[in-house]
Design a protein around this motif. Structure first.
Motif, PDB file in Angstrom:
ATOM      1  N   MET A   7       0.827  -1.208   0.000  1.00 19.95           N
ATOM      2  CA  MET A   7       0.000   0.000   0.000  1.00 19.95           C
ATOM      3  C   MET A   7       0.865   1.263   0.000  1.00 19.95           C
ATOM      4  O   MET A   7       0.585   2.229  -0.723  1.00 19.95           O
ATOM      5  CB  MET A   7      -0.912   0.006   1.231  1.00 19.95           C
ATOM      6  N   VAL A   8       1.914   1.243   0.797  1.00 25.73           N
ATOM      7  CA  VAL A   8       2.812   2.403   0.852  1.00 25.73           C
ATOM      8  C   VAL A   8       3.478   2.624  -0.503  1.00 25.73           C
ATOM      9  O   VAL A   8       3.527   3.756  -1.022  1.00 25.73           O
ATOM     10  CB  VAL A   8       3.875   2.202   1.954  1.00 25.73           C
ATOM     11  N   PHE A   9       3.990   1.542  -1.096  1.00 32.55           N
ATOM     12  CA  PHE A   9       4.639   1.673  -2.404  1.00 32.55           C
ATOM     13  C   PHE A   9       3.651   2.158  -3.466  1.00 32.55           C
ATOM     14  O   PHE A   9       4.010   2.946  -4.348  1.00 32.55           O
ATOM     15  CB  PHE A   9       5.259   0.332  -2.823  1.00 32.55           C
ATOM     16  N   TYR A  10       2.412   1.693  -3.382  1.00 29.78           N
ATOM     17  CA  TYR A  10       1.388   2.121  -4.340  1.00 29.78           C
ATOM     18  C   TYR A  10       1.156   3.629  -4.243  1.00 29.78           C
ATOM     19  O   TYR A  10       1.081   4.329  -5.262  1.00 29.78           O
ATOM     20  CB  TYR A  10       0.105   1.350  -4.069  1.00 29.78           C
ATOM     21  N   HIS A  11       1.051   4.134  -3.027  1.00 32.69           N
ATOM     22  CA  HIS A  11       0.809   5.564  -2.842  1.00 32.69           C
ATOM     23  C   HIS A  11       2.038   6.402  -3.183  1.00 32.69           C
ATOM     24  O   HIS A  11       1.911   7.592  -3.496  1.00 32.69           O
ATOM     25  CB  HIS A  11       0.354   5.836  -1.413  1.00 32.69           C
ATOM     26  N   LEU A  12       3.220   5.793  -3.149  1.00 40.78           N
ATOM     27  CA  LEU A  12       4.432   6.502  -3.550  1.00 40.78           C
ATOM     28  C   LEU A  12       4.650   6.452  -5.066  1.00 40.78           C
ATOM     29  O   LEU A  12       5.622   7.020  -5.571  1.00 40.78           O
ATOM     30  CB  LEU A  12       5.645   5.895  -2.838  1.00 40.78           C
ATOM     31  N   GLY A  13       3.752   5.763  -5.763  1.00 39.12           N
ATOM     32  CA  GLY A  13       3.857   5.674  -7.214  1.00 39.12           C
ATOM     33  C   GLY A  13       4.695   4.520  -7.718  1.00 39.12           C
ATOM     34  O   GLY A  13       4.928   4.385  -8.929  1.00 39.12           O
ATOM     35  N   LEU A  14       5.161   3.632  -6.799  1.00 36.46           N
ATOM     36  CA  LEU A  14       5.957   2.464  -7.200  1.00 36.46           C
ATOM     37  C   LEU A  14       5.020   1.271  -7.325  1.00 36.46           C
ATOM     38  O   LEU A  14       4.868   0.465  -6.405  1.00 36.46           O
ATOM     39  CB  LEU A  14       7.058   2.183  -6.168  1.00 36.46           C
ATOM     40  N   GLY A  15       4.354   1.162  -8.454  1.00 37.04           N
ATOM     41  CA  GLY A  15       3.424   0.061  -8.672  1.00 37.04           C
ATOM     42  C   GLY A  15       2.033   0.566  -8.982  1.00 37.04           C
ATOM     43  O   GLY A  15       1.628   1.652  -8.540  1.00 37.04           O
ATOM     44  N   HIS A  16       1.315  -0.236  -9.790  1.00 30.72           N
ATOM     45  CA  HIS A  16      -0.026   0.139 -10.212  1.00 30.72           C
ATOM     46  C   HIS A  16      -1.095  -0.877  -9.811  1.00 30.72           C
ATOM     47  O   HIS A  16      -2.258  -0.530  -9.722  1.00 30.72           O
ATOM     48  CB  HIS A  16      -0.075   0.322 -11.743  1.00 30.72           C
ATOM     49  N   ASN A  17      -0.700  -2.120  -9.608  1.00 33.29           N
ATOM     50  CA  ASN A  17      -1.649  -3.198  -9.339  1.00 33.29           C
ATOM     51  C   ASN A  17      -1.349  -3.790  -7.968  1.00 33.29           C
ATOM     52  O   ASN A  17      -0.463  -4.629  -7.818  1.00 33.29           O
ATOM     53  CB  ASN A  17      -1.551  -4.261 -10.431  1.00 33.29           C
ATOM     54  N   VAL A  18      -2.106  -3.343  -6.965  1.00 35.27           N
ATOM     55  CA  VAL A  18      -1.820  -3.753  -5.590  1.00 35.27           C
ATOM     56  C   VAL A  18      -2.000  -5.256  -5.399  1.00 35.27           C
ATOM     57  O   VAL A  18      -1.225  -5.902  -4.691  1.00 35.27           O
ATOM     58  CB  VAL A  18      -2.708  -2.977  -4.596  1.00 35.27           C
ATOM     59  N   SER A  19      -3.020  -5.827  -6.025  1.00 34.71           N
ATOM     60  CA  SER A  19      -3.280  -7.252  -5.827  1.00 34.71           C
ATOM     61  C   SER A  19      -2.115  -8.101  -6.325  1.00 34.71           C
ATOM     62  O   SER A  19      -1.687  -9.049  -5.650  1.00 34.71           O
ATOM     63  CB  SER A  19      -4.572  -7.656  -6.533  1.00 34.71           C
ATOM     64  N   SER A  20      -1.563  -7.776  -7.498  1.00 31.48           N
ATOM     65  CA  SER A  20      -0.411  -8.524  -8.013  1.00 31.48           C
ATOM     66  C   SER A  20       0.802  -8.347  -7.114  1.00 31.48           C
ATOM     67  O   SER A  20       1.571  -9.292  -6.880  1.00 31.48           O
ATOM     68  CB  SER A  20      -0.072  -8.066  -9.436  1.00 31.48           C
ATOM     69  N   MET A  21       0.984  -7.134  -6.598  1.00 36.87           N
ATOM     70  CA  MET A  21       2.106  -6.876  -5.709  1.00 36.87           C
ATOM     71  C   MET A  21       2.005  -7.719  -4.436  1.00 36.87           C
ATOM     72  O   MET A  21       2.983  -8.319  -3.986  1.00 36.87           O
ATOM     73  CB  MET A  21       2.158  -5.380  -5.360  1.00 36.87           C
ATOM     74  N   ILE A  22       0.802  -7.785  -3.867  1.00 36.28           N
ATOM     75  CA  ILE A  22       0.617  -8.536  -2.619  1.00 36.28           C
ATOM     76  C   ILE A  22       0.761 -10.033  -2.864  1.00 36.28           C
ATOM     77  O   ILE A  22       1.421 -10.746  -2.095  1.00 36.28           O
ATOM     78  CB  ILE A  22      -0.753  -8.214  -2.001  1.00 36.28           C
TER      79      ILE A  22
END
Length: 273
Positions: free
Chosen positions: A196-211
């Motif tokens: 979530m933190v990386f998503y809000h910092l702009g590092l990543g677009h798809n949270v589900s894939s990241m998790i």
């Protein structure tokens, strides 16, 4: 005839009483190493049986569960022996399993005396595991690769790489002090928070894939595979115990992820998925 220390024993010779007990103890120790380090039940039983029969013990019987070994010996010609060993459920160290398998083959080829076996098993038990930095980087690379596999892009993979790396730092230096369920709940919550933190910092677009990529290092793949093999081999008790253990791990991860998403929603009122 007493087994001599300077030659490999002839399996056709009858071991004396003291030798029989020592052989049974060595066979159980080999089984203990296998079971403790992730071997399936049938492999443990077969190894114990092979060692005993090679050294002339015909009445040996072993009953193996996922966390215990019961071994007996005795008939009209061989004195009675019984041992029970408790082996806690733990992680997999397949290099030790492979080493015991190789030792079992060498025993059948007649390459080892009883004293040799004690030293060999000592060496196997003292085999060093992977260095912490290697485990951390393997977790990071695996997380990033699985993120790509599950539909993430390169930025998502970079975020999963970092999350997987920090996750394993937590597992190695903090999580081991907790119960397995709590360790995996906190691990699932940690990677979700990081993504979530990386998503809000702009590092990543798809949270589900990241998790999904980030939690892969916690998934008990070897234990699940062994549970299936035990069930198909007819070891229903052991297979069920291992299956329950893997289910608790997955449940813990899911609880951690769900708790973090619930907290995010209640705090921000937003939805990341």
């Amino acid at each position: 005839m007493k087994l001599e220390e300077n030659r490999a024993p002839d399996p056709k010779e009858e071991p004396v009483a003291g030798d029989r007990q020592e052989i049974m103890e060595i066979a159980m120790r080999a089984g203990h190493i296998l079971l403790e380090n992730g071997a399936e039940i049938s492999r443990v039983e077969e190894t114990i049986d092979r060692i005993c029969r090679h050294y002339g013990i015909q009445s040996a019987n072993s009953f193996v569960l996922s966390n215990g070994i019961f071994s007996t010996m005795g008939n009209q010609r061989e004195e009675f022996f019984a041992r029970v060993q408790h082996i806690p459920v733990s992680g997999a160290h397949l290099n030790r399993v492979a080493a015991v398998n190789q030792l079992s083959r060498e025993i059948e080829e007649g390459k080892h005396t009883i004293a040799d076996l004690e030293r060999c098993l000592d060496d196997i038990e003292n085999m060093p595991g992977k260095r912490n930095i290697v485990q951390i980087m393997a977790s990071a690379v695996g997380s990033g690769a699985f993120c790509l596999f599950f539909g993430g892009d390169l930025l998502d993979s970079a975020a999963a790489f970092l999350s997987g790396m920090l996750l394993y730092v937590y597992i190695l230096y903090g999580g081991y002090r907790l119960s397995r369920l709590v360790e995996h709940i906190l691990g699932g919550a940690l990677v979700t928070f990081l993504c979530m933190v990386f998503y809000h910092l702009g590092l990543g677009h798809n949270v589900s894939s990241m998790i999904i990529g980030s939690v892969i290092p916690m998934i008990p793949g070897v234990a699940f595979t062994n549970a299936i093999r035990d069930l198909t081999d007819g070891d229903y008790i052991a297979g069920s115990v291992r299956m329950m253990d893997t289910a608790l791990v997955v449940l813990g991860i899911a609880l951690g992820v769900g708790m973090m998403f619930t907290a995010y929603y209640r705090i921000t009122g937003g939805n990341l998925l």
